[in-house]
Design an enzyme around this catalytic site. Structure first.
Site: not given
Ligand code: GLP
Length: 242
Positions: A67, A136, A138, A143
């Site tokens: 993304d 959440d 995702h 989402e």
């Molecule tokens: C973002 C990214 C996700 C990632 C998530 C969790 O929203 N788009 O791909 O998995 O955050 O991030 P973290 O690993 O910092 O908890």
């Protein structure tokens, strides 16, 4: 699903790096799917170390990122493009033509999404997709919703995600509200999935996503239906599994 529970974050990162390195050793021209966020950061450092030791080379791989924020150019310090170059690609001596990240600056975002899916298909599909998980549930920026998204698309971030990601920006107001994201379908088409999470604050969502019902209200839950999905956790993130 295969579960690997590691004593700490360091061991967890090493386990993930070893799995990715083994994939590339077996197929040097692998198409690798990469994620951003704090979860894979130490894994990337371990991969760079494996390269330094001469264990693995990324000279023939292709990469696809999950993304990118809409409106942030690659030069922006909070763009996922910049994150990947700073934390992995430069250290792996990668060339620009090996790297694919959705372009959040594209004039026609829908056309960019279609082109991104085509690029994945042209590469023969993703061999191994690394994932984190949002609070959440995702994966990528998919989402909670009423249905699973099939393809790369424009996603509107929900308030909880903006709140979680504001730590990287000066304020919540600076966090883009939209992003280009691979769809849940795009992720499920990867031949292998490697999801990593650490820390207490991920324990509950890990339990819900992988021991609860499969639902688009929690996009990671669909990974229960993937035929080759490995979840690598530290003890804390595994703490609610019982
Ligand atoms: C973002 C990214 C996700 C990632 C998530 C969790 O929203 N788009 O791909 O998995 O955050 O991030 P973290 O690993 O910092 O908890």
């Amino acid at each position: 699903m295969h579960w690997i529970v590691c004593p700490d974050e360091k061991a967890q990162a090493r386990a993930c790096a070893a799995i990715i390195a083994a994939q590339v050793l077996q197929k040097p021209s692998s198409a690798l799917g990469f994620a951003t966020g704090s979860s894979p950061l130490k894994t990337y450092a371990e991969l760079i170390e494996l390269k330094r030791q001469g264990v693995v080379s990324f000279s023939q791989v292709m990469t696809f990122n999950l993304d990118e924020y809409v409106g942030l150019p690659c030069g922006h310090p909070q763009s996922y493009c910049r994150f990947m170059w700073d934390n992995l690609f430069t250290g792996m001596d990668m060339r620009e033509e090996q790297v694919h990240i959705p372009n959040g600056m594209a004039a026609d975002l829908d056309a960019e999404c279609r082109a991104y899916e085509q690029a994945i298909a042209d590469a023969g599909g993703i061999d191994l997709q690394l994932l984190g998980i949002g609070h959440d549930g995702h994966i990528a920026f998919n989402e909670p919703g009423a249905e699973f998204s099939r393809f790369t698309h424009v996603e509107t971030l929900n308030a909880r995600t903006v709140e979680a990601n504001k730590r990287f920006f000066e304020s919540a107001d600076d966090v883009p509200r939209t992003a280009l994201s691979m769809g849940v379908g795009s992720i499920m088409r990867a031949r292998r999935i490697l999801l990593t999470a650490y820390g207490k604050d991920k324990a509950e969502i890990i339990r819900e996503a992988f021991l609860g019902p499969v639902t688009p209200a929690l996009s990671a839950s669909i990974l229960q239906f993937h035929s080759d999905c490995t979840i690598v956790l530290d003890r804390e993130a595994a703490g609610s599994l019982g």
